[in-house]
Design a protein around this motif. Structure first.
Motif, PDB file in Angstrom:
ATOM      1  N   PHE A  19       0.840  -1.200   0.000  1.00 32.29           N
ATOM      2  CA  PHE A  19       0.000   0.000   0.000  1.00 32.29           C
ATOM      3  C   PHE A  19       0.874   1.249   0.000  1.00 32.29           C
ATOM      4  N   ARG A  20       1.891   1.261   0.868  1.00 24.62           N
ATOM      5  CA  ARG A  20       2.780   2.429   0.914  1.00 24.62           C
ATOM      6  C   ARG A  20       4.191   1.999   1.274  1.00 24.62           C
ATOM      7  N   GLY A  21       5.163   2.517   0.533  1.00 21.92           N
ATOM      8  CA  GLY A  21       6.565   2.243   0.823  1.00 21.92           C
ATOM      9  C   GLY A  21       7.404   3.479   0.565  1.00 21.92           C
ATOM     10  N   VAL A  22       8.172   3.873   1.571  1.00 27.05           N
ATOM     11  CA  VAL A  22       9.047   5.043   1.439  1.00 27.05           C
ATOM     12  C   VAL A  22      10.285   4.628   0.665  1.00 27.05           C
ATOM     13  N   ILE A  23      10.534   5.299  -0.450  1.00 30.07           N
ATOM     14  CA  ILE A  23      11.674   4.989  -1.309  1.00 30.07           C
ATOM     15  C   ILE A  23      12.903   5.788  -0.892  1.00 30.07           C
ATOM     16  N   TRP A  24      12.699   7.055  -0.576  1.00 32.79           N
ATOM     17  CA  TRP A  24      13.818   7.941  -0.229  1.00 32.79           C
ATOM     18  C   TRP A  24      13.315   9.054   0.675  1.00 32.79           C
ATOM     19  N   THR A  25      14.129   9.426   1.648  1.00 32.49           N
ATOM     20  CA  THR A  25      13.808  10.526   2.542  1.00 32.49           C
ATOM     21  C   THR A  25      14.998  11.465   2.620  1.00 32.49           C
ATOM     22  N   GLY A  26      14.754  12.732   2.322  1.00 29.31           N
ATOM     23  CA  GLY A  26      15.773  13.768   2.459  1.00 29.31           C
ATOM     24  C   GLY A  26      15.396  14.723   3.577  1.00 29.31           C
ATOM     25  N   GLU A  27      16.171  15.755   3.707  1.00 29.84           N
ATOM     26  CA  GLU A  27      15.913  16.741   4.760  1.00 29.84           C
ATOM     27  C   GLU A  27      14.623  17.509   4.521  1.00 29.84           C
ATOM     28  N   HIS A  28      14.307  17.805   3.251  1.00 27.22           N
ATOM     29  CA  HIS A  28      13.167  18.666   2.939  1.00 27.22           C
ATOM     30  C   HIS A  28      12.044  17.988   2.155  1.00 27.22           C
ATOM     31  N   SER A  29      12.260  16.748   1.698  1.00 23.52           N
ATOM     32  CA  SER A  29      11.224  16.077   0.917  1.00 23.52           C
ATOM     33  C   SER A  29      11.361  14.565   1.040  1.00 23.52           C
ATOM     34  N   GLN A  30      10.356  13.872   0.514  1.00 20.67           N
ATOM     35  CA  GLN A  30      10.316  12.421   0.634  1.00 20.67           C
ATOM     36  C   GLN A  30       9.611  11.830  -0.587  1.00 20.67           C
ATOM     37  N   LEU A  31      10.142  10.725  -1.116  1.00 18.42           N
ATOM     38  CA  LEU A  31       9.566  10.012  -2.256  1.00 18.42           C
ATOM     39  C   LEU A  31       8.942   8.712  -1.749  1.00 18.42           C
ATOM     40  N   VAL A  32       7.647   8.528  -2.038  1.00 14.55           N
ATOM     41  CA  VAL A  32       6.898   7.375  -1.535  1.00 14.55           C
ATOM     42  C   VAL A  32       6.134   6.734  -2.692  1.00 14.55           C
ATOM     43  N   MET A  33       6.159   5.411  -2.770  1.00 12.27           N
ATOM     44  CA  MET A  33       5.401   4.660  -3.770  1.00 12.27           C
ATOM     45  C   MET A  33       4.165   4.100  -3.097  1.00 12.27           C
ATOM     46  N   GLY A  92     -10.790   1.679 -10.809  1.00 12.50           N
ATOM     47  CA  GLY A  92     -10.581   0.710 -11.877  1.00 12.50           C
ATOM     48  C   GLY A  92     -10.570  -0.723 -11.378  1.00 12.50           C
ATOM     49  N   GLU A  93     -10.221  -1.619 -12.295  1.00  8.49           N
ATOM     50  CA  GLU A  93     -10.205  -3.049 -11.991  1.00  8.49           C
ATOM     51  C   GLU A  93      -8.798  -3.586 -11.758  1.00  8.49           C
ATOM     52  N   GLU A  94      -7.793  -2.724 -11.854  1.00  6.26           N
ATOM     53  CA  GLU A  94      -6.417  -3.120 -11.574  1.00  6.26           C
ATOM     54  C   GLU A  94      -5.864  -2.189 -10.490  1.00  6.26           C
ATOM     55  N   PRO A  95      -4.743  -2.552  -9.863  1.00 10.83           N
ATOM     56  CA  PRO A  95      -4.183  -1.667  -8.841  1.00 10.83           C
ATOM     57  C   PRO A  95      -3.891  -0.270  -9.399  1.00 10.83           C
ATOM     58  N   LEU A  96      -4.098   0.729  -8.565  1.00 13.43           N
ATOM     59  CA  LEU A  96      -3.772   2.121  -8.887  1.00 13.43           C
ATOM     60  C   LEU A  96      -2.397   2.393  -8.297  1.00 13.43           C
ATOM     61  N   ALA A  97      -1.403   2.554  -9.160  1.00 15.98           N
ATOM     62  CA  ALA A  97      -0.032   2.786  -8.712  1.00 15.98           C
ATOM     63  C   ALA A  97       0.317   4.259  -8.896  1.00 15.98           C
ATOM     64  N   LEU A  98       0.936   4.827  -7.870  1.00 16.75           N
ATOM     65  CA  LEU A  98       1.334   6.226  -7.921  1.00 16.75           C
ATOM     66  C   LEU A  98       2.558   6.433  -7.065  1.00 16.75           C
ATOM     67  N   TYR A  99       3.270   7.498  -7.362  1.00 14.60           N
ATOM     68  CA  TYR A  99       4.300   7.920  -6.418  1.00 14.60           C
ATOM     69  C   TYR A  99       3.939   9.317  -5.966  1.00 14.60           C
ATOM     70  N   THR A 100       4.346   9.610  -4.761  1.00 10.34           N
ATOM     71  CA  THR A 100       4.037  10.905  -4.189  1.00 10.34           C
ATOM     72  C   THR A 100       5.289  11.502  -3.568  1.00 10.34           C
ATOM     73  N   ILE A 101       5.381  12.796  -3.667  1.00  9.95           N
ATOM     74  CA  ILE A 101       6.480  13.540  -3.052  1.00  9.95           C
ATOM     75  C   ILE A 101       5.875  14.406  -1.964  1.00  9.95           C
ATOM     76  N   TYR A 102       6.347  14.202  -0.744  1.00 13.79           N
ATOM     77  CA  TYR A 102       5.943  15.009   0.396  1.00 13.79           C
ATOM     78  C   TYR A 102       7.041  16.026   0.682  1.00 13.79           C
ATOM     79  N   SER A 103       6.637  17.242   1.019  1.00 14.80           N
ATOM     80  CA  SER A 103       7.620  18.257   1.391  1.00 14.80           C
ATOM     81  C   SER A 103       7.034  19.111   2.508  1.00 14.80           C
ATOM     82  N   PRO A 104       7.553  18.991   3.718  1.00 13.26           N
ATOM     83  CA  PRO A 104       8.626  18.116   4.198  1.00 13.26           C
ATOM     84  C   PRO A 104       8.150  16.667   4.322  1.00 13.26           C
ATOM     85  N   PRO A 105       9.067  15.736   4.687  1.00 13.13           N
ATOM     86  CA  PRO A 105       8.691  14.327   4.817  1.00 13.13           C
ATOM     87  C   PRO A 105       7.489  14.136   5.746  1.00 13.13           C
ATOM     88  N   GLU A 106       6.675  13.134   5.424  1.00 12.62           N
ATOM     89  CA  GLU A 106       5.450  12.842   6.172  1.00 12.62           C
ATOM     90  C   GLU A 106       5.514  11.506   6.916  1.00 12.62           C
TER      91      GLU A 106
END
Length: 133
Positions: A19-33, A92-106
């Motif tokens: 459902f959610r996985g943090v890919i990268w976390t920096g000081e001011h932002s975060q990349l999450v799949m 839809g009928e298949e998984p909805l995949a997205l990436y999100t960028i949080y600023s600052p990290p969440e």
């Protein structure tokens, strides 16, 4: 100077079932799949001090930000300013995949949750708190 970190989002999305996985976390932002199952949703929420950009990679859905609701397809990006109510639903009928960028990290650096229930429980218990600013 730090080495460049490179992520191939379509490849990550293809292999990502959590459902959610943090890919990268920096000081001011975060990349999450995120992967939302058919009929699932992120859940209505507001991040008081965090801006969020969501980019949709696979599947279809519906996004509500504030008072506006729109259909979402791969390639769409939604911006959610801090303090704005939002929710994203897989229509839809298949998984909805997205990436999100949080600023600052969440979320906690490296956190991964198989489903929404586990993610919600981790947030409620404080286990999924972002790194101290």
């Amino acid at each position: 100077m730090a080495d460049m970190l490179r992520y191939t989002i379509p490849d990550i999305a293809a292999d990502h079932a959590d459902f959610r996985g943090v890919i990268w976390t920096g000081e001011h932002s975060q990349l999450v799949m995120m992967t939302i199952p058919p009929g699932g949703e992120i859940g209505t929420e507001t991040h008081k001090h965090t801006d969020q950009l969501l980019s949709f990679v696979r599947g279809t859905g519906e996004g509500t930000v504030g008072d506006e609701t729109h259909h979402l397809d791969p390639g769409d990006v939604c911006a959610v300013p801090a303090g704005t109510m939002h929710n994203f639903v897989n229509t839809g009928e298949e998984p909805l995949a997205l990436y999100t960028i949080y600023s600052p990290p969440e979320h906690a650096a490296g956190a991964a949750y198989a489903n929404k229930e586990a993610a919600d429980a981790a947030e409620a218990s404080g286990q999924d708190a972002p790194p101290a600013q």
